[in-house]
Design a protein around this motif. Sequence first.
Motif, PDB file in Angstrom:
ATOM      1  N   ASP A 162      48.720  43.432  43.287  1.00 34.39           N
ATOM      2  CA  ASP A 162      47.762  42.344  43.479  1.00 34.39           C
ATOM      3  C   ASP A 162      48.357  41.199  44.288  1.00 34.39           C
ATOM      4  O   ASP A 162      47.622  40.451  44.933  1.00 34.39           O
ATOM      5  CB  ASP A 162      47.269  41.831  42.122  1.00 34.39           C
ATOM      6  CG  ASP A 162      46.390  42.852  41.409  1.00 34.39           C
ATOM      7  OD1 ASP A 162      45.826  43.725  42.095  1.00 34.39           O
ATOM      8  OD2 ASP A 162      46.296  42.779  40.173  1.00 34.39           O
ATOM      9  N   LEU A 190      50.959  46.635  38.713  1.00 33.18           N
ATOM     10  CA  LEU A 190      49.660  46.120  39.152  1.00 33.18           C
ATOM     11  C   LEU A 190      49.753  44.666  39.598  1.00 33.18           C
ATOM     12  O   LEU A 190      49.087  44.268  40.557  1.00 33.18           O
ATOM     13  CB  LEU A 190      48.624  46.269  38.035  1.00 33.18           C
ATOM     14  CG  LEU A 190      48.160  47.701  37.789  1.00 33.18           C
ATOM     15  CD1 LEU A 190      47.131  47.738  36.675  1.00 33.18           C
ATOM     16  CD2 LEU A 190      47.607  48.324  39.043  1.00 33.18           C
ATOM     17  N   ARG A 213      42.837  50.840  37.208  1.00 33.22           N
ATOM     18  CA  ARG A 213      42.323  50.523  38.538  1.00 33.22           C
ATOM     19  C   ARG A 213      41.824  51.795  39.220  1.00 33.22           C
ATOM     20  O   ARG A 213      42.559  52.433  39.973  1.00 33.22           O
ATOM     21  CB  ARG A 213      43.420  49.888  39.389  1.00 33.22           C
ATOM     22  CG  ARG A 213      43.951  48.567  38.904  1.00 33.22           C
ATOM     23  CD  ARG A 213      43.101  47.404  39.369  1.00 33.22           C
ATOM     24  NE  ARG A 213      42.968  47.327  40.801  1.00 33.22           N
ATOM     25  CZ  ARG A 213      43.805  46.710  41.617  1.00 33.22           C
ATOM     26  NH1 ARG A 213      44.849  46.087  41.128  1.00 33.22           N
ATOM     27  NH2 ARG A 213      43.592  46.708  42.903  1.00 33.22           N
ATOM     28  N   ASP A 255      39.944  52.124  41.666  1.00 33.97           N
ATOM     29  CA  ASP A 255      39.789  51.970  43.123  1.00 33.97           C
ATOM     30  C   ASP A 255      41.073  52.312  43.874  1.00 33.97           C
ATOM     31  O   ASP A 255      41.045  52.471  45.093  1.00 33.97           O
ATOM     32  CB  ASP A 255      39.352  50.538  43.443  1.00 33.97           C
ATOM     33  CG  ASP A 255      40.347  49.496  42.941  1.00 33.97           C
ATOM     34  OD1 ASP A 255      40.931  49.727  41.864  1.00 33.97           O
ATOM     35  OD2 ASP A 255      40.519  48.459  43.606  1.00 33.97           O
TER      36      ASP A 255
END
Length: 126
Positions: free
Chosen positions: A85, A81, A117, A119
């Motif tokens: 990001d 992650l 997450r 999304d």
Amino acid sequence: MLSKPRKARNALSMTSLIDVIFLLLLFFMLTSTFTRFAEIPLSSGAAGLNATTPDSPPALVRLTSEGLSVNGIDTAPDGLLAAVDALPQAPNLLIVTLTEDVTSQQLVDLLVQVQPRPDLAIKVLE
């Protein structure tokens, strides 16, 4: 009148009945589920499904037995992650490719990392 003497019955053997009961007990113990494991939703890469154009380009995650890489950049196994990001555009889709030596546990570990997450959509290629 003399009656015929009654013939004594043979004792019924309980060994085979106990064996069958034990096998049934063992079968039901091994096939029943007492706890529910976490389910990880996967979507297949079928053509025509969700054919909308994403807002940002997808990120390519390559999973090997030694580690993983995001868009060609080597990443720590637990830093997926953070690597996503750090990309210039936040992707909406992760495309995961696997090498032949990857275990199913490594794939599940990767999918568990992405769970916080919602999304991010995930597609696992064959």
